[in-house]
Scaffold this motif. Structure first.
Motif, PDB file in Angstrom:
ATOM      1  N   ASP A  80       0.807  -1.221   0.000  1.00  0.00           N
ATOM      2  CA  ASP A  80       0.000   0.000   0.000  1.00  0.00           C
ATOM      3  C   ASP A  80       0.846   1.279   0.000  1.00  0.00           C
ATOM      4  N   THR A  81       2.175   1.134   0.000  1.00  0.00           N
ATOM      5  CA  THR A  81       3.045   2.301   0.165  1.00  0.00           C
ATOM      6  C   THR A  81       2.865   3.330  -0.934  1.00  0.00           C
ATOM      7  N   GLU A  82       2.848   2.898  -2.178  1.00  0.00           N
ATOM      8  CA  GLU A  82       2.743   3.848  -3.288  1.00  0.00           C
ATOM      9  C   GLU A  82       1.444   4.619  -3.227  1.00  0.00           C
ATOM     10  N   ASP A  83       0.345   3.934  -2.971  1.00  0.00           N
ATOM     11  CA  ASP A  83      -0.950   4.604  -2.900  1.00  0.00           C
ATOM     12  C   ASP A  83      -0.976   5.622  -1.762  1.00  0.00           C
ATOM     13  N   VAL A  84      -0.450   5.229  -0.603  1.00  0.00           N
ATOM     14  CA  VAL A  84      -0.410   6.141   0.546  1.00  0.00           C
ATOM     15  C   VAL A  84       0.478   7.344   0.248  1.00  0.00           C
ATOM     16  N   ALA A  85       1.621   7.107  -0.386  1.00  0.00           N
ATOM     17  CA  ALA A  85       2.538   8.206  -0.705  1.00  0.00           C
ATOM     18  C   ALA A  85       1.857   9.247  -1.588  1.00  0.00           C
ATOM     19  N   ARG A  86       1.132   8.808  -2.578  1.00  0.00           N
ATOM     20  CA  ARG A  86       0.435   9.750  -3.455  1.00  0.00           C
ATOM     21  C   ARG A  86      -0.587  10.582  -2.683  1.00  0.00           C
ATOM     22  N   GLN A  87      -1.276   9.931  -1.758  1.00  0.00           N
ATOM     23  CA  GLN A  87      -2.270  10.658  -0.972  1.00  0.00           C
ATOM     24  C   GLN A  87      -1.623  11.650  -0.008  1.00  0.00           C
ATOM     25  N   LEU A  88      -0.406  11.333   0.447  1.00  0.00           N
ATOM     26  CA  LEU A  88       0.271  12.200   1.406  1.00  0.00           C
ATOM     27  C   LEU A  88       0.970  13.388   0.754  1.00  0.00           C
ATOM     28  N   ALA A  89       1.094  13.386  -0.552  1.00  0.00           N
ATOM     29  CA  ALA A  89       1.869  14.422  -1.235  1.00  0.00           C
ATOM     30  C   ALA A  89       1.454  15.845  -0.860  1.00  0.00           C
ATOM     31  N   PRO A  90       0.157  16.200  -0.859  1.00  0.00           N
ATOM     32  CA  PRO A  90      -0.207  17.585  -0.500  1.00  0.00           C
ATOM     33  C   PRO A  90       0.234  17.966   0.912  1.00  0.00           C
ATOM     34  N   LEU A  91       0.128  17.046   1.865  1.00  0.00           N
ATOM     35  CA  LEU A  91       0.546  17.339   3.231  1.00  0.00           C
ATOM     36  C   LEU A  91       2.055  17.527   3.312  1.00  0.00           C
ATOM     37  N   ALA A  92       2.800  16.614   2.677  1.00  0.00           N
ATOM     38  CA  ALA A  92       4.259  16.695   2.723  1.00  0.00           C
ATOM     39  C   ALA A  92       4.767  17.964   2.059  1.00  0.00           C
ATOM     40  N   GLU A  93       4.131  18.351   0.984  1.00  0.00           N
ATOM     41  CA  GLU A  93       4.538  19.569   0.276  1.00  0.00           C
ATOM     42  C   GLU A  93       4.230  20.817   1.096  1.00  0.00           C
ATOM     43  N   SER A  94       3.338  20.685   2.075  1.00  0.00           N
ATOM     44  CA  SER A  94       2.996  21.812   2.952  1.00  0.00           C
ATOM     45  C   SER A  94       3.818  21.822   4.230  1.00  0.00           C
ATOM     46  N   GLY A  95       4.735  20.855   4.383  1.00  0.00           N
ATOM     47  CA  GLY A  95       5.634  20.870   5.528  1.00  0.00           C
ATOM     48  C   GLY A  95       5.464  19.745   6.531  1.00  0.00           C
ATOM     49  N   THR A  96       4.504  18.850   6.327  1.00  0.00           N
ATOM     50  CA  THR A  96       4.330  17.721   7.238  1.00  0.00           C
ATOM     51  C   THR A  96       5.479  16.728   7.072  1.00  0.00           C
ATOM     52  N   ALA A  97       6.039  16.273   8.186  1.00  0.00           N
ATOM     53  CA  ALA A  97       7.076  15.252   8.158  1.00  0.00           C
ATOM     54  C   ALA A  97       6.427  13.874   8.036  1.00  0.00           C
ATOM     55  N   VAL A  98       7.122  12.951   7.357  1.00  0.00           N
ATOM     56  CA  VAL A  98       6.609  11.604   7.145  1.00  0.00           C
ATOM     57  C   VAL A  98       7.668  10.606   7.578  1.00  0.00           C
ATOM     58  N   VAL A  99       7.286   9.664   8.447  1.00  0.00           N
ATOM     59  CA  VAL A  99       8.220   8.627   8.870  1.00  0.00           C
ATOM     60  C   VAL A  99       7.520   7.278   8.781  1.00  0.00           C
ATOM     61  N   SER A 100       8.147   6.341   8.075  1.00  0.00           N
ATOM     62  CA  SER A 100       7.576   5.011   7.911  1.00  0.00           C
ATOM     63  C   SER A 100       8.175   4.050   8.927  1.00  0.00           C
ATOM     64  N   PHE A 101       7.301   3.283   9.573  1.00  0.00           N
ATOM     65  CA  PHE A 101       7.736   2.207  10.452  1.00  0.00           C
ATOM     66  C   PHE A 101       7.336   0.855   9.867  1.00  0.00           C
TER      67      PHE A 101
END
Length: 322
Positions: A80-101
């Motif tokens: 599911d990583t690719e699908d989640v990454a695409r959905q997270l793009a707007p947040l990450a581009e606005s400054g949200t940090a992303v960490v995968s466990f």
């Protein structure tokens, strides 16, 4: 800290609940029967370290429902990583940090294909936890540890802030000065444990106790070390033997999330574990016959067989991580 947890299974459910209990504003993204149960009764976490309950309003069905978190923890199954990454793009581009466990060594490469590279921290989690039933996560034992860090090896304010929040929540956590090596060190053990317990269909006690399967375990981990070193990761040449000694300290009944998924008829992370080692070995001209054999042996089961057990996983996060 405003924290979003993508996947409310064993990893995301447990650590998210701990952070929420410590006063952080935690929102879970879940789906299916797990989502429905949490919305009705909240999320219950049963742990030897103390039970927890997260209220029903702390869960949403999609990433688009999140409201500008400071940090997102990704804890979904690897497919599911690719699908989640695409959905997270707007947040990450606005400054949200992303960490995968998540498990594996390719997860952050996939995230950085869709997100700003500087938004992604590396991370590994150590815990045995799983969804017992929709809305209920069970923590086995007392191990519950997170290690994370920046890929530039510097201690950033955001990593320090997250560490402080983890420690305040009673989570065993630390910042790694070389997170890529840390991820690979876990990968060595994880591939050994998951591949052998799944191929042999027995817990680690049986695997390590038989001379033939013990040699298999050692060889599988040695191949991972060889592939990592060929990729330029600073792994000790004898690290597989160190991990074999570590396996001797584990409870004899301990198994792996992939073995559990295999028995339940769920989809397997095979392509990101032994399969990934075999594929990377082929790219780097490193021989990986043991991992290739495990990948081939388990290939017919890789997509799962929910009909065999009456149902598949109840959330994107799946089960245990170790």
């Amino acid at each position: 800290m405003r924290i979003a947890i993508i996947g409310a299974g064993g990893v995301g459910g447990y650590f998210g609940a701990r952070l929420a209990a410590a006063g952080d504003e935690v929102t879970f993204v879940a789906r299916g029967r797990h989502l429905a149960a949490i919305r009705e009764r909240g999320l219950t976490v049963r742990s030897p370290l103390g039970d927890l309950r997260v209220p029903s309003e702390a869960v949403v069905p999609t990433v688009s429902d999140l409201e500008a978190p400071d940090l997102v923890m990704v804890a979904v199954k690897l497919w599911d990583t690719e699908d989640v990454a695409r959905q997270l793009a707007p947040l990450a581009e606005s400054g949200t940090a992303v960490v995968s466990f998540q498990n594996g060594v390719q997860k952050d490469t996939e995230l950085r294909r869709h997100l700003p590279a500087e938004s992604v921290l590396g991370g590994v989690g150590y815990i045995s936890a799983f969804i017992e039933e929709p809305g209920v996560v069970v923590h086995n034992g007392t191990l519950q540890r997170l290690v994370f860090g920046e890929y530039d090896r510097k201690e950033s304010p955001r990593a320090r802030h997250f560490l402080d929040r983890c420690l305040a929540a009673g989570v065993d956590a630390e910042i790694s000065g070389d997170i890529e090596r840390t991820i690979w060190e876990k990968f060595v053990f994880l591939v050994g444990l998951s591949g052998t317990t799944s191929a042999v269909r027995q817990p680690i006690g049986v695997v390590r106790g038989n001379p033939g399967s013990r040699d298999l375990l050692r060889d599988v981990m040695r191949e991972v070390v060889a592939v990592g070193r060929a990729k330029g990761v600073d792994l000790d040449p004898g690290f597989a033997d160190d991990r074999l000694a570590f396996c001797d300290t584990l409870p004899a009944t301990m198994t792996s999330s992939m073995h559990n998924d295999l028995l339940r008829g769920n989809r397997l992370e095979l392509g990101w574990l032994s399969g990934a080692v075999a594929d990377l070995g082929a790219e780097l001209a490193v021989a990986t016959p043991r991992n290739r054999a495990i990948a081939d042996i388990l290939a017919p089961c890789a997509l799962g067989d929910p009909a065999a057990t009456g149902g598949a996983d109840v959330s994107a996060a799946g089960g245990a991580s170790r």
